[in-house]
Design a protein around this motif. Structure first.
Motif, PDB file in Angstrom:
ATOM      1  N   VAL A  31       0.802  -1.224   0.000  1.00 39.88           N
ATOM      2  CA  VAL A  31       0.000   0.000   0.000  1.00 39.88           C
ATOM      3  C   VAL A  31       0.840   1.281   0.000  1.00 39.88           C
ATOM      4  CG1 VAL A  31      -1.979  -1.095   1.094  1.00 39.88           C
ATOM      5  CG2 VAL A  31      -0.211  -0.053   2.506  1.00 39.88           C
ATOM      6  N   SER A  32       2.170   1.175   0.097  1.00 44.72           N
ATOM      7  CA  SER A  32       3.007   2.370   0.128  1.00 44.72           C
ATOM      8  C   SER A  32       3.222   2.933  -1.282  1.00 44.72           C
ATOM      9  CB  SER A  32       4.352   2.073   0.778  1.00 44.72           C
ATOM     10  OG  SER A  32       5.076   1.171  -0.016  1.00 44.72           O
ATOM     11  N   ASP A  33       3.789   4.144  -1.344  1.00 44.96           N
ATOM     12  CA  ASP A  33       4.075   4.787  -2.627  1.00 44.96           C
ATOM     13  C   ASP A  33       5.228   4.068  -3.331  1.00 44.96           C
ATOM     14  OD1 ASP A  33       2.149   6.696  -2.082  1.00 44.96           O
ATOM     15  OD2 ASP A  33       3.596   8.048  -1.149  1.00 44.96           O
ATOM     16  N   LYS A  34       5.404   4.401  -4.622  1.00 43.11           N
ATOM     17  CA  LYS A  34       6.493   3.779  -5.380  1.00 43.11           C
ATOM     18  C   LYS A  34       7.845   4.215  -4.828  1.00 43.11           C
ATOM     19  CE  LYS A  34       4.226   2.771  -9.640  1.00 43.11           C
ATOM     20  NZ  LYS A  34       4.547   2.398 -10.988  1.00 43.11           N
ATOM     21  N   LEU A  35       8.815   3.301  -4.908  1.00 43.49           N
ATOM     22  CA  LEU A  35      10.150   3.567  -4.371  1.00 43.49           C
ATOM     23  C   LEU A  35      11.004   4.336  -5.369  1.00 43.49           C
ATOM     24  CD1 LEU A  35      11.284   0.214  -2.730  1.00 43.49           C
ATOM     25  CD2 LEU A  35      10.688   2.326  -1.589  1.00 43.49           C
ATOM     26  N   ALA A  36      11.877   5.170  -4.844  1.00 41.68           N
ATOM     27  CA  ALA A  36      12.932   5.831  -5.607  1.00 41.68           C
ATOM     28  C   ALA A  36      14.096   5.991  -4.637  1.00 41.68           C
ATOM     29  CB  ALA A  36      12.467   7.167  -6.140  1.00 41.68           C
ATOM     30  N   LYS A  37      15.224   5.414  -4.971  1.00 42.49           N
ATOM     31  CA  LYS A  37      16.392   5.446  -4.083  1.00 42.49           C
ATOM     32  C   LYS A  37      17.627   5.850  -4.871  1.00 42.49           C
ATOM     33  CE  LYS A  37      15.241   1.888  -0.715  1.00 42.49           C
ATOM     34  NZ  LYS A  37      15.727   0.671  -0.071  1.00 42.49           N
ATOM     35  N   ILE A  38      18.572   6.473  -4.172  1.00 42.06           N
ATOM     36  CA  ILE A  38      19.875   6.755  -4.766  1.00 42.06           C
ATOM     37  C   ILE A  38      20.804   5.629  -4.327  1.00 42.06           C
ATOM     38  CG2 ILE A  38      21.841   8.314  -4.787  1.00 42.06           C
ATOM     39  CD1 ILE A  38      19.895  10.614  -4.474  1.00 42.06           C
ATOM     40  N   LYS A  39      21.286   4.870  -5.311  1.00 44.57           N
ATOM     41  CA  LYS A  39      22.155   3.730  -5.042  1.00 44.57           C
ATOM     42  C   LYS A  39      23.309   3.744  -6.041  1.00 44.57           C
ATOM     43  CE  LYS A  39      20.336  -0.192  -3.646  1.00 44.57           C
ATOM     44  NZ  LYS A  39      20.619  -0.294  -2.221  1.00 44.57           N
ATOM     45  N   TYR A  40      24.265   2.871  -5.830  1.00 38.65           N
ATOM     46  CA  TYR A  40      25.462   2.814  -6.667  1.00 38.65           C
ATOM     47  C   TYR A  40      25.200   2.021  -7.944  1.00 38.65           C
ATOM     48  CZ  TYR A  40      30.331   2.201  -7.991  1.00 38.65           C
ATOM     49  OH  TYR A  40      31.520   2.213  -8.667  1.00 38.65           O
ATOM     50  N   ASP A  41      25.580   2.603  -9.076  1.00 35.01           N
ATOM     51  CA  ASP A  41      25.498   1.918 -10.368  1.00 35.01           C
ATOM     52  C   ASP A  41      26.927   1.608 -10.811  1.00 35.01           C
ATOM     53  OD1 ASP A  41      25.143   1.050 -12.983  1.00 35.01           O
ATOM     54  OD2 ASP A  41      23.655   2.571 -13.458  1.00 35.01           O
ATOM     55  N   PRO A  42      27.339   0.339 -10.780  1.00 33.89           N
ATOM     56  CA  PRO A  42      28.728  -0.007 -11.090  1.00 33.89           C
ATOM     57  C   PRO A  42      29.113   0.195 -12.554  1.00 33.89           C
ATOM     58  CG  PRO A  42      27.443  -1.984 -10.765  1.00 33.89           C
ATOM     59  CD  PRO A  42      26.557  -0.833 -10.408  1.00 33.89           C
ATOM     60  N   ILE A  43      28.155   0.318 -13.446  1.00 33.67           N
ATOM     61  CA  ILE A  43      28.476   0.493 -14.866  1.00 33.67           C
ATOM     62  C   ILE A  43      28.995   1.909 -15.122  1.00 33.67           C
ATOM     63  CG2 ILE A  43      27.525   0.470 -17.203  1.00 33.67           C
ATOM     64  CD1 ILE A  43      25.646  -1.787 -16.191  1.00 33.67           C
ATOM     65  N   VAL A  44      28.357   2.929 -14.509  1.00 35.55           N
ATOM     66  CA  VAL A  44      28.833   4.311 -14.659  1.00 35.55           C
ATOM     67  C   VAL A  44      29.726   4.739 -13.491  1.00 35.55           C
ATOM     68  CG1 VAL A  44      26.949   5.090 -16.112  1.00 35.55           C
ATOM     69  CG2 VAL A  44      26.709   5.225 -13.654  1.00 35.55           C
ATOM     70  N   LYS A  45      29.887   3.844 -12.507  1.00 33.71           N
ATOM     71  CA  LYS A  45      30.751   4.050 -11.345  1.00 33.71           C
ATOM     72  C   LYS A  45      30.397   5.296 -10.547  1.00 33.71           C
ATOM     73  CE  LYS A  45      34.494   1.519 -13.394  1.00 33.71           C
ATOM     74  NZ  LYS A  45      35.600   1.625 -14.305  1.00 33.71           N
ATOM     75  N   ARG A  46      29.100   5.513 -10.315  1.00 39.31           N
ATOM     76  CA  ARG A  46      28.635   6.597  -9.448  1.00 39.31           C
ATOM     77  C   ARG A  46      27.265   6.279  -8.884  1.00 39.31           C
ATOM     78  NH1 ARG A  46      29.083  12.083 -12.224  1.00 39.31           N
ATOM     79  NH2 ARG A  46      31.212  11.556 -12.531  1.00 39.31           N
ATOM     80  N   HIS A  47      26.842   7.082  -7.929  1.00 36.97           N
ATOM     81  CA  HIS A  47      25.515   6.934  -7.349  1.00 36.97           C
ATOM     82  C   HIS A  47      24.500   7.645  -8.250  1.00 36.97           C
ATOM     83  CE1 HIS A  47      27.807   5.825  -3.780  1.00 36.97           C
ATOM     84  NE2 HIS A  47      26.704   5.249  -3.354  1.00 36.97           N
ATOM     85  N   VAL A  48      23.427   6.949  -8.585  1.00 37.93           N
ATOM     86  CA  VAL A  48      22.372   7.512  -9.421  1.00 37.93           C
ATOM     87  C   VAL A  48      21.011   7.158  -8.811  1.00 37.93           C
ATOM     88  CG1 VAL A  48      23.712   7.469 -11.572  1.00 37.93           C
ATOM     89  CG2 VAL A  48      22.319   5.510 -10.950  1.00 37.93           C
ATOM     90  N   LEU A  49      19.980   7.794  -9.321  1.00 34.20           N
ATOM     91  CA  LEU A  49      18.629   7.523  -8.854  1.00 34.20           C
ATOM     92  C   LEU A  49      18.094   6.250  -9.508  1.00 34.20           C
ATOM     93  CD1 LEU A  49      16.184   8.643  -7.252  1.00 34.20           C
ATOM     94  CD2 LEU A  49      15.447   9.709  -9.381  1.00 34.20           C
ATOM     95  N   PHE A  50      17.499   5.393  -8.702  1.00 29.49           N
ATOM     96  CA  PHE A  50      16.856   4.177  -9.174  1.00 29.49           C
ATOM     97  C   PHE A  50      15.369   4.315  -8.921  1.00 29.49           C
ATOM     98  CE2 PHE A  50      21.131   2.754  -8.958  1.00 29.49           C
ATOM     99  CZ  PHE A  50      21.249   1.651  -9.795  1.00 29.49           C
ATOM    100  N   THR A  51      14.547   4.042  -9.923  1.00 34.72           N
ATOM    101  CA  THR A  51      13.096   4.146  -9.770  1.00 34.72           C
ATOM    102  C   THR A  51      12.461   2.769  -9.911  1.00 34.72           C
ATOM    103  OG1 THR A  51      12.853   4.649 -12.119  1.00 34.72           O
ATOM    104  CG2 THR A  51      12.974   6.521 -10.606  1.00 34.72           C
ATOM    105  N   GLU A  52      11.298   2.631  -9.341  1.00 33.41           N
ATOM    106  CA  GLU A  52      10.619   1.331  -9.275  1.00 33.41           C
ATOM    107  C   GLU A  52       9.878   1.004 -10.570  1.00 33.41           C
ATOM    108  OE1 GLU A  52       6.645  -0.354  -7.199  1.00 33.41           O
ATOM    109  OE2 GLU A  52       7.931   0.869  -5.953  1.00 33.41           O
TER     110      GLU A  52
END
Length: 56
Positions: A31-52
């Motif tokens: 029942v919660s809202d959709k997730l969006a988190k800032i996590k590490y993306d190893p392909i671009v080697k930086r932290h980016v936003l991840f959406t559900e």
């Protein structure tokens, strides 16, 4: 027979907004809202936003 109850938690896919195709899987409360988190993306080697998105 009673109908089967829905699960409280669901599995979701967190996809990188850097368009690398990299993703994480996690669970959230239904029942919660959709997730969006800032996590590490190893392909671009930086932290980016991840959406559900749904797991197909």
């Amino acid at each position: 027979m009673a109908p089967k109850a829905k699960q409280r938690r669901i599995l979701v896919k967190l996809v990188s907004t850097a368009l690398t195709g990299f993703f994480y899987t996690t669970s959230r409360i239904r029942v919660s809202d959709k997730l969006a988190k800032i996590k590490y993306d190893p392909i671009v080697k930086r932290h980016v936003l991840f959406t559900e998105t749904k797991i197909k």
